[in-house]
Write a protein that holds these residues in place. Sequence first.
Motif, PDB file in Angstrom:
ATOM      1  N   LEU A  52      48.618  46.136 -28.949  1.00 24.50           N
ATOM      2  CA  LEU A  52      47.101  45.821 -28.139  1.00 24.50           C
ATOM      3  C   LEU A  52      47.772  45.389 -27.734  1.00 24.50           C
ATOM      4  O   LEU A  52      47.558  45.671 -26.669  1.00 24.50           O
ATOM      5  N   GLU A  53      49.055  45.325 -26.845  1.00 21.18           N
ATOM      6  CA  GLU A  53      49.973  44.686 -25.503  1.00 21.18           C
ATOM      7  C   GLU A  53      50.326  45.490 -25.648  1.00 21.18           C
ATOM      8  O   GLU A  53      50.918  45.692 -24.202  1.00 21.18           O
ATOM      9  N   GLY A  54      51.088  46.656 -26.046  1.00 19.17           N
ATOM     10  CA  GLY A  54      51.693  47.638 -25.450  1.00 19.17           C
ATOM     11  C   GLY A  54      50.415  48.952 -25.177  1.00 19.17           C
ATOM     12  O   GLY A  54      51.354  50.159 -24.503  1.00 19.17           O
ATOM     13  N   LEU A  55      49.644  48.521 -25.498  1.00 13.78           N
ATOM     14  CA  LEU A  55      48.684  50.071 -24.702  1.00 13.78           C
ATOM     15  C   LEU A  55      48.318  49.986 -23.123  1.00 13.78           C
ATOM     16  O   LEU A  55      48.271  48.929 -22.007  1.00 13.78           O
ATOM     17  N   ASP A  56      48.566  50.937 -22.643  1.00 19.62           N
ATOM     18  CA  ASP A  56      47.337  50.720 -20.517  1.00 19.62           C
ATOM     19  C   ASP A  56      46.631  50.713 -20.745  1.00 19.62           C
ATOM     20  O   ASP A  56      45.275  51.638 -21.085  1.00 19.62           O
ATOM     21  N   PRO A  57      45.647  49.240 -20.036  1.00 23.04           N
ATOM     22  CA  PRO A  57      44.516  49.728 -19.647  1.00 23.04           C
ATOM     23  C   PRO A  57      44.205  50.440 -18.865  1.00 23.04           C
ATOM     24  O   PRO A  57      42.946  51.157 -19.466  1.00 23.04           O
ATOM     25  N   ASN A  58      44.652  51.562 -18.269  1.00 24.02           N
ATOM     26  CA  ASN A  58      44.470  52.946 -17.265  1.00 24.02           C
ATOM     27  C   ASN A  58      44.646  53.815 -18.001  1.00 24.02           C
ATOM     28  O   ASN A  58      43.896  54.921 -17.009  1.00 24.02           O
ATOM     29  N   ALA A  59      45.215  53.856 -19.172  1.00 25.24           N
ATOM     30  CA  ALA A  59      45.325  55.087 -19.711  1.00 25.24           C
ATOM     31  C   ALA A  59      44.042  55.484 -19.846  1.00 25.24           C
ATOM     32  O   ALA A  59      43.188  54.621 -21.060  1.00 25.24           O
ATOM     33  N   GLU A  60      44.028  57.083 -20.817  1.00 25.33           N
ATOM     34  CA  GLU A  60      42.623  57.229 -21.172  1.00 25.33           C
ATOM     35  C   GLU A  60      43.082  57.976 -22.840  1.00 25.33           C
ATOM     36  O   GLU A  60      43.783  58.961 -22.418  1.00 25.33           O
ATOM     37  N   TYR A  61      42.597  57.083 -23.457  1.00 28.85           N
ATOM     38  CA  TYR A  61      42.789  57.167 -25.268  1.00 28.85           C
ATOM     39  C   TYR A  61      42.215  58.273 -25.844  1.00 28.85           C
ATOM     40  O   TYR A  61      41.044  57.932 -26.228  1.00 28.85           O
ATOM     41  N   ARG A  62      42.586  59.229 -25.829  1.00 28.38           N
ATOM     42  CA  ARG A  62      41.735  60.130 -26.931  1.00 28.38           C
ATOM     43  C   ARG A  62      42.100  60.653 -28.400  1.00 28.38           C
ATOM     44  O   ARG A  62      43.183  60.416 -28.878  1.00 28.38           O
ATOM     45  N   ARG A  63      40.811  60.637 -29.420  1.00 32.16           N
ATOM     46  CA  ARG A  63      41.420  61.473 -31.206  1.00 32.16           C
ATOM     47  C   ARG A  63      42.230  62.421 -30.881  1.00 32.16           C
ATOM     48  O   ARG A  63      42.024  63.875 -30.282  1.00 32.16           O
ATOM     49  N   SER A  64      43.011  62.356 -31.334  1.00 31.51           N
ATOM     50  CA  SER A  64      43.728  63.619 -32.048  1.00 31.51           C
ATOM     51  C   SER A  64      42.742  64.975 -32.233  1.00 31.51           C
ATOM     52  O   SER A  64      42.355  63.905 -33.106  1.00 31.51           O
ATOM     53  N   ASP A  65      43.821  65.905 -32.850  1.00 30.36           N
ATOM     54  CA  ASP A  65      42.839  67.253 -33.377  1.00 30.36           C
ATOM     55  C   ASP A  65      43.281  66.905 -34.936  1.00 30.36           C
ATOM     56  O   ASP A  65      43.333  67.205 -35.639  1.00 30.36           O
ATOM     57  N   CYS A  66      42.898  65.666 -35.519  1.00 30.77           N
ATOM     58  CA  CYS A  66      43.917  65.239 -36.644  1.00 30.77           C
ATOM     59  C   CYS A  66      41.927  65.702 -37.993  1.00 30.77           C
ATOM     60  O   CYS A  66      41.046  65.856 -37.224  1.00 30.77           O
ATOM     61  N   GLU A  67      42.070  65.687 -39.223  1.00 29.48           N
ATOM     62  CA  GLU A  67      41.281  65.657 -40.144  1.00 29.48           C
ATOM     63  C   GLU A  67      40.205  64.762 -39.518  1.00 29.48           C
ATOM     64  O   GLU A  67      38.617  64.158 -39.883  1.00 29.48           O
ATOM     65  N   TYR A  68      41.110  62.841 -39.542  1.00 31.06           N
ATOM     66  CA  TYR A  68      40.600  61.324 -39.685  1.00 31.06           C
ATOM     67  C   TYR A  68      39.750  62.203 -38.804  1.00 31.06           C
ATOM     68  O   TYR A  68      39.742  61.846 -37.888  1.00 31.06           O
ATOM     69  N   SER A  69      37.951  61.162 -39.271  1.00 25.27           N
ATOM     70  CA  SER A  69      37.731  60.959 -37.793  1.00 25.27           C
ATOM     71  C   SER A  69      36.268  59.659 -38.259  1.00 25.27           C
ATOM     72  O   SER A  69      35.470  59.269 -38.649  1.00 25.27           O
ATOM     73  N   PRO A  70      37.064  58.273 -36.964  1.00 27.87           N
ATOM     74  CA  PRO A  70      36.503  57.118 -37.456  1.00 27.87           C
ATOM     75  C   PRO A  70      35.240  57.096 -36.764  1.00 27.87           C
ATOM     76  O   PRO A  70      34.854  58.327 -36.146  1.00 27.87           O
ATOM     77  N   ASN A  71      34.111  56.878 -37.914  1.00 26.84           N
ATOM     78  CA  ASN A  71      32.549  56.599 -36.713  1.00 26.84           C
ATOM     79  C   ASN A  71      32.510  55.209 -36.623  1.00 26.84           C
ATOM     80  O   ASN A  71      31.611  54.765 -36.798  1.00 26.84           O
ATOM     81  N   GLY A  72      33.513  54.922 -36.093  1.00 22.53           N
ATOM     82  CA  GLY A  72      32.865  53.159 -35.137  1.00 22.53           C
ATOM     83  C   GLY A  72      33.180  52.997 -33.535  1.00 22.53           C
ATOM     84  O   GLY A  72      34.461  54.048 -32.988  1.00 22.53           O
ATOM     85  N   LEU A  73      33.592  51.895 -32.871  1.00 22.25           N
ATOM     86  CA  LEU A  73      33.570  51.122 -31.628  1.00 22.25           C
ATOM     87  C   LEU A  73      34.467  50.747 -32.114  1.00 22.25           C
ATOM     88  O   LEU A  73      34.535  49.650 -33.279  1.00 22.25           O
ATOM     89  N   LEU A  74      36.205  50.211 -31.170  1.00 22.27           N
ATOM     90  CA  LEU A  74      36.636  49.316 -31.127  1.00 22.27           C
ATOM     91  C   LEU A  74      36.678  49.192 -29.494  1.00 22.27           C
ATOM     92  O   LEU A  74      36.816  49.436 -29.046  1.00 22.27           O
ATOM     93  N   TYR A  75      36.558  47.642 -29.954  1.00 21.37           N
ATOM     94  CA  TYR A  75      36.628  46.883 -28.566  1.00 21.37           C
ATOM     95  C   TYR A  75      37.913  46.284 -28.646  1.00 21.37           C
ATOM     96  O   TYR A  75      38.180  45.179 -28.704  1.00 21.37           O
ATOM     97  N   ILE A  76      38.127  46.535 -26.870  1.00 11.27           N
ATOM     98  CA  ILE A  76      39.653  45.875 -26.165  1.00 11.27           C
ATOM     99  C   ILE A  76      39.484  45.557 -25.267  1.00 11.27           C
ATOM    100  O   ILE A  76      38.614  46.146 -24.091  1.00 11.27           O
ATOM    101  N   GLU A  77      39.189  43.898 -25.053  1.00 15.31           N
ATOM    102  CA  GLU A  77      38.810  43.932 -23.619  1.00 15.31           C
ATOM    103  C   GLU A  77      40.140  43.972 -22.038  1.00 15.31           C
ATOM    104  O   GLU A  77      40.787  43.906 -22.489  1.00 15.31           O
ATOM    105  N   GLY A  78      39.226  44.364 -21.309  1.00 15.09           N
ATOM    106  CA  GLY A  78      39.664  44.229 -20.024  1.00 15.09           C
ATOM    107  C   GLY A  78      40.261  46.815 -19.601  1.00 15.09           C
ATOM    108  O   GLY A  78      41.171  46.370 -19.445  1.00 15.09           O
ATOM    109  N   PHE A  79      39.331  46.849 -20.778  1.00 11.37           N
ATOM    110  CA  PHE A  79      40.337  48.420 -20.430  1.00 11.37           C
ATOM    111  C   PHE A  79      38.734  49.000 -19.753  1.00 11.37           C
ATOM    112  O   PHE A  79      37.615  49.212 -20.206  1.00 11.37           O
ATOM    113  N   ALA A  80      39.243  50.001 -18.885  1.00 14.96           N
ATOM    114  CA  ALA A  80      38.986  50.708 -17.835  1.00 14.96           C
ATOM    115  C   ALA A  80      38.137  51.818 -19.059  1.00 14.96           C
ATOM    116  O   ALA A  80      36.915  52.549 -18.991  1.00 14.96           O
ATOM    117  N   ASN A  81      39.066  52.535 -20.283  1.00 13.19           N
ATOM    118  CA  ASN A  81      38.251  53.782 -21.052  1.00 13.19           C
ATOM    119  C   ASN A  81      38.053  53.283 -21.960  1.00 13.19           C
ATOM    120  O   ASN A  81      38.767  52.131 -22.713  1.00 13.19           O
TER     121      ASN A  81
END
Length: 81
Positions: A52-81
């Motif tokens: 969590l500390e290593g993530l950039d709050p201004n970056a937009e993280y997208r799911r890769s084109d892998c087979e895994y498809s999570p059906n959940g929501l991750l809440y990270i305080e302070g993130f714009a995206n």
Amino acid sequence: DEPPGTLEYEIPEARFYRLDRRLDIVGVDPSVDRSGCGFLTDRAYEDLTGTLEGLDPNAEYRRSDCEYSPNGLLYIEGFAN
């Protein structure tokens, strides 16, 4: 009721709350998922907080084109995206 910690992750069946090292899983639909609790090991806690500390709050993280498809929501305080 008062939440048992910070909501970190949610799937249709349950919500995952964290208060320091304690994890509480609250089943939204008790016929599908049960409530429970547990504690993060030292390694799991360090992995989680380090990631969590290593993530950039201004970056937009997208799911890769892998087979895994999570059906959940991750809440990270302070993130714009």
